[in-house]
Each structure stands twice: as C-alpha cells, then as structure tokens.
Write a protein that holds these residues in place. Structure first.
Motif, PDB file in Angstrom:
ATOM      1  N   VAL A 295      27.170   5.435  31.779  1.00 36.98           N
ATOM      2  CA  VAL A 295      27.384   5.886  33.153  1.00 36.98           C
ATOM      3  C   VAL A 295      26.275   6.854  33.544  1.00 36.98           C
ATOM      4  O   VAL A 295      25.731   7.553  32.692  1.00 36.98           O
ATOM      5  CB  VAL A 295      28.763   6.578  33.337  1.00 36.98           C
ATOM      6  CG1 VAL A 295      29.906   5.629  33.048  1.00 36.98           C
ATOM      7  CG2 VAL A 295      28.870   7.835  32.499  1.00 36.98           C
TER       8      VAL A 295
ATOM      9  N   VAL B  22      28.511  10.339  37.530  1.00 35.66           N
ATOM     10  CA  VAL B  22      29.800   9.833  37.053  1.00 35.66           C
ATOM     11  C   VAL B  22      30.264  10.676  35.869  1.00 35.66           C
ATOM     12  O   VAL B  22      31.426  11.080  35.801  1.00 35.66           O
ATOM     13  CB  VAL B  22      29.699   8.339  36.682  1.00 35.66           C
ATOM     14  CG1 VAL B  22      30.966   7.857  35.997  1.00 35.66           C
ATOM     15  CG2 VAL B  22      29.394   7.517  37.926  1.00 35.66           C
TER      16      VAL B  22
ATOM     17  N   TYR C  32      33.186   0.887  34.462  1.00 35.15           N
ATOM     18  CA  TYR C  32      32.084   1.174  35.374  1.00 35.15           C
ATOM     19  C   TYR C  32      30.967   0.163  35.151  1.00 35.15           C
ATOM     20  O   TYR C  32      30.375   0.133  34.070  1.00 35.15           O
ATOM     21  CB  TYR C  32      31.568   2.599  35.149  1.00 35.15           C
ATOM     22  CG  TYR C  32      30.429   2.989  36.050  1.00 35.15           C
ATOM     23  CD1 TYR C  32      30.680   3.530  37.304  1.00 35.15           C
ATOM     24  CD2 TYR C  32      29.124   2.791  35.666  1.00 35.15           C
ATOM     25  CE1 TYR C  32      29.647   3.875  38.148  1.00 35.15           C
ATOM     26  CE2 TYR C  32      28.070   3.133  36.502  1.00 35.15           C
ATOM     27  CZ  TYR C  32      28.343   3.670  37.739  1.00 35.15           C
ATOM     28  OH  TYR C  32      27.312   4.011  38.582  1.00 35.15           O
TER      29      TYR C  32
ATOM     30  N   TRP D 105      31.404   3.261  43.050  1.00 36.39           N
ATOM     31  CA  TRP D 105      31.987   4.485  42.505  1.00 36.39           C
ATOM     32  C   TRP D 105      32.732   5.274  43.580  1.00 36.39           C
ATOM     33  O   TRP D 105      33.837   5.772  43.345  1.00 36.39           O
ATOM     34  CB  TRP D 105      30.890   5.336  41.856  1.00 36.39           C
ATOM     35  CG  TRP D 105      31.373   6.664  41.374  1.00 36.39           C
ATOM     36  CD1 TRP D 105      31.091   7.889  41.914  1.00 36.39           C
ATOM     37  CD2 TRP D 105      32.228   6.919  40.251  1.00 36.39           C
ATOM     38  NE1 TRP D 105      31.725   8.871  41.192  1.00 36.39           N
ATOM     39  CE2 TRP D 105      32.425   8.305  40.166  1.00 36.39           C
ATOM     40  CE3 TRP D 105      32.851   6.100  39.310  1.00 36.39           C
ATOM     41  CZ2 TRP D 105      33.220   8.903  39.181  1.00 36.39           C
ATOM     42  CZ3 TRP D 105      33.640   6.693  38.335  1.00 36.39           C
ATOM     43  CH2 TRP D 105      33.817   8.071  38.272  1.00 36.39           C
TER      44      TRP D 105
END
Length: 149
Positions: free
Chosen positions: A104, A108, A6, A62
C-alpha cells in the motif's frame, strides 16, 4: 470483522480470500483498480463455487472505501512494528491487505489505526496474501469470539 484488499493483483489470491470469507461469514471490500478483470470467470478457479457466496463490496478507489469505513482499519504489513500475537482485535475491525506487487502507498499506511505483521523466520520477505489473510482472520476471530457455529 471484514477483509479489505487494496488493488489486488492476482485473481487466484482474491478468489481464495473470497472463499475464506464465504466459509467464515465475513464481508470483503475490494478497493479498485484490480490488476485483473474482476469477473466470476477470473475468480472461479481458486474461489470455486464458494466465491459466489461471499459478501463483496467493490469500491472505485481508496476515497470511496474510506467514505464507507466501519470500525478500525488494521493493516497487515511486513513493515509493521506490532507482531500478530501482540495485536488486540475488535469485532468491527477491517483487516486491510495491500496488493501483491506493491503493498500500500504511504497515505493508506498512515490511515490505518493499527499496523500488524505476521512474524516469520529471518531471511523471508513475506507470505502469500491469501495465507496472510487466513492467519490474521483466524487470530482476529479467536480474540473476538467471532467463529461461526
């Protein structure tokens, strides 16, 4: 089993993880934006020629990643309650790692099906993301019998 990154910040760490993935035959999801220009040149030093052999899927954000989600998302986080030795992995799991600088965000973290931490000695904050990916992947492959022949 897969690895997802991420918003990775450091090309060298990403290259190292791509090398890891190539060696073990797993796919890597890159959830953009990255903190570096995602190019062969940026990844070459750590990934060497192995990075080119990795199966990489890039996602614009995302939401794009979630739209293609497969299996459970297992977030590796220093804030998770479940220690790695107690976690139970499945072969379809995606091991998710946050950015080196910020981890994150809450949305998330909340989307993860399982949140796992790698136990460390008291007083230490975190491991390098590439080291963490190797440790977690090794345990996941051990549990699921996913080691290459």
């Amino acid at each position: 089993m897969r690895i997802a990154l991420y918003h990775p910040d450091i090309a060298g760490n990403t290259g190292t993880i791509l090398r890891l993935a190539a060696c073990f035959g797993i796919s890597v999801d890159i959830i953009e934006p990255c903190g570096f220009a995602f190019s062969e040149r940026a990844l070459r030093r750590a990934g060497m020629d192995y990075a080119a052999a990795a199966d990489v899927v890039r996602h614009a954000d995302w939401d794009a990643f979630i739209a293609t989600r497969r299996g459970r998302i297992v977030l590796l986080s220093t804030y998770a309650a479940i220690p790695l030795p107690s976690a139970v992995f499945a072969s379809g799991d995606t091991l998710l790692f946050g950015s080196e600088s910020a981890g994150v965000p809450e949305n998330v973290r909340d989307a993860a099906d399982l949140r796992v931490r790698i136990p460390m000695r008291a007083g230490f904050r975190s491991l390098n993301v590439a080291i963490s990916a190797g440790i977690a992947l090794a345990e996941g492959l051990r549990q699921t019998g996913g080691w290459p022949e």
